[in-house]
Enzyme design. Structure first.
Site, PDB file in Angstrom:
ATOM      1  N   GLU A 136       0.844  -1.195   0.000  1.00 49.24           N
ATOM      2  CA  GLU A 136       0.000   0.000   0.000  1.00 49.24           C
ATOM      3  C   GLU A 136       0.879   1.244   0.000  1.00 49.24           C
ATOM      4  O   GLU A 136       1.933   1.275   0.649  1.00 49.24           O
ATOM      5  CB  GLU A 136      -0.899  -0.021   1.236  1.00 49.24           C
ATOM      6  CG  GLU A 136      -1.935   1.076   1.318  1.00 49.24           C
ATOM      7  CD  GLU A 136      -2.872   0.886   2.502  1.00 49.24           C
ATOM      8  OE1 GLU A 136      -3.574   1.855   2.826  1.00 49.24           O
ATOM      9  OE2 GLU A 136      -2.885  -0.201   3.103  1.00 49.24           O
ATOM     10  N   ASP A 179       0.161   5.394   0.539  1.00 48.25           N
ATOM     11  CA  ASP A 179      -0.932   6.245   1.027  1.00 48.25           C
ATOM     12  C   ASP A 179      -0.644   7.733   1.015  1.00 48.25           C
ATOM     13  O   ASP A 179       0.400   8.177   1.504  1.00 48.25           O
ATOM     14  CB  ASP A 179      -1.248   5.914   2.496  1.00 48.25           C
ATOM     15  CG  ASP A 179      -1.865   4.563   2.702  1.00 48.25           C
ATOM     16  OD1 ASP A 179      -2.397   4.001   1.743  1.00 48.25           O
ATOM     17  OD2 ASP A 179      -1.799   4.067   3.842  1.00 48.25           O
ATOM     18  N   GLU A 188      -3.147  10.589   2.857  1.00 42.75           N
ATOM     19  CA  GLU A 188      -4.379  10.813   3.603  1.00 42.75           C
ATOM     20  C   GLU A 188      -4.397  12.268   4.068  1.00 42.75           C
ATOM     21  O   GLU A 188      -3.432  12.748   4.672  1.00 42.75           O
ATOM     22  CB  GLU A 188      -4.490   9.877   4.809  1.00 42.75           C
ATOM     23  CG  GLU A 188      -4.744   8.433   4.429  1.00 42.75           C
ATOM     24  CD  GLU A 188      -4.977   7.559   5.648  1.00 42.75           C
ATOM     25  OE1 GLU A 188      -6.074   7.008   5.786  1.00 42.75           O
ATOM     26  OE2 GLU A 188      -4.032   7.445   6.461  1.00 42.75           O
TER      27      GLU A 188
END
Length: 284
Positions: free
Chosen positions: A102, A104, A106
């Site tokens: 993953e 990311d 955010e």
């Protein structure tokens, strides 16, 4: 969920890479993105995609394609006004849980007049805990800005409007896992996280401000598309495939770290009393 194992031919670097064709992938937000959850809270029209969040639910989308290496760009305007408690997530994910990869971005909302926090993280084979957080040198609520992930066999680079903010090198030679075997799909979601997102959950979502809306446009994926159990591409020399940071890029990265980084897991001694993760001792 069981581990998802992939062994694409483009990872046999020493031999089969020479046999691959050049594949250039164009992407369009209207045709290459699927509104995956949230019902009519997720909308697309005229090249603009919007996710909304109300007390009942948030919403999200995903790319139709999975990618194994590439450069992914998206223009995003995050939730304006009082966005405390909301999280706008924009990330690549391989699927599965225990051994997933993953990458990311955010965006942690805040009360009006307080800066958003841009939270980044990386998972390799299910192991994360590599958070870095930043303030931005602009207010991301006021206009669209381009957020990019460059992922190639050498390194992962996070960009904001073309400025690198984070680099994660392939250090497999030092025993550090690197995401290279699992294709990933692009996802984004807008959801309520007021139990932790703003000041550790001290500031709750003000539902009188709902619906909260994040906007997207300008999706581009110059990437190796995974299809029918394999990936077949070899981008041209000098493209994202072998791109790294030149001296100018390295200076910009250092500028961001000095002036806008507010958390780095490699500096959190309380969190790692037995010693920092091994990549922390290696230069980027």
């Amino acid at each position: 969920m069981t581990k998802m194992s992939y062994f694409p031919i483009c990872l046999s670097f020493h031999v089969s890479i020479l046999l691959m064709t050049i594949v250039t992938v164009s992407a369009d937000i209207m045709t290459d993105i699927n509104l995956s959850w949230g019902g009519d809270r997720a909308k697309m029209s005229g090249g603009l995609l919007q996710l909304s969040l109300d007390r009942a639910s948030g919403s999200g989308f995903e790319s139709n394609n999975m990618y194994l290496f590439g450069k992914i760009d998206m223009q995003i305007k995050v939730v304006p006004g009082n966005s405390a408690g909301t999280v706008t997530a924009y990330y690549l994910h391989s699927g599965g849980d225990q051994y997933h990869d993953e990458i990311d971005f955010e965006f942690l909302g805040n009360v009006s007049g307080e800066p958003y926090i841009l939270h980044t993280n990386l998972y390799t084979q299910g192991k994360g805990n590599r958070e870095q957080q930043f303030y931005l040198w602009f207010d991301p609520r006021n206009a669209f800005h381009t957020y990019s992930i460059l992922w190639n066999p050498r390194q992962i680079l996070f960009y904001v409007d073309g400025t690198p903010i984070r680099a994660f090198m392939n250090r497999e030679g030092s025993g550090i896992p690197y995401p290279k075997n699992q294709p990933m799909r692009l996802y984004s979601s807008l959801w309520n996280a007021d139990d932790w997102a703003t000041r550790g959950g001290l500031v709750k979502t003000d539902w009188t401000q709902a619906p909260f809306v994040a906007s997207y446009r300008g999706f581009n994926a110059d990437a190796c598309v995974w299809s029918a159990g394999k990936s077949s591409c070899s981008p041209t020399k000098g493209s994202w495939w072998d791109q790294g940071l030149d001296s100018n890029g390295a200076q910009k990265l250092a500028w961001v770290k000095k002036n806008y980084m507010i958390y780095d897991y490699c500096r959190d001694a309380k969190r790692f009393p037995q010693g920092f993760p091994p990549e922390c001792s290696l230069s980027s």
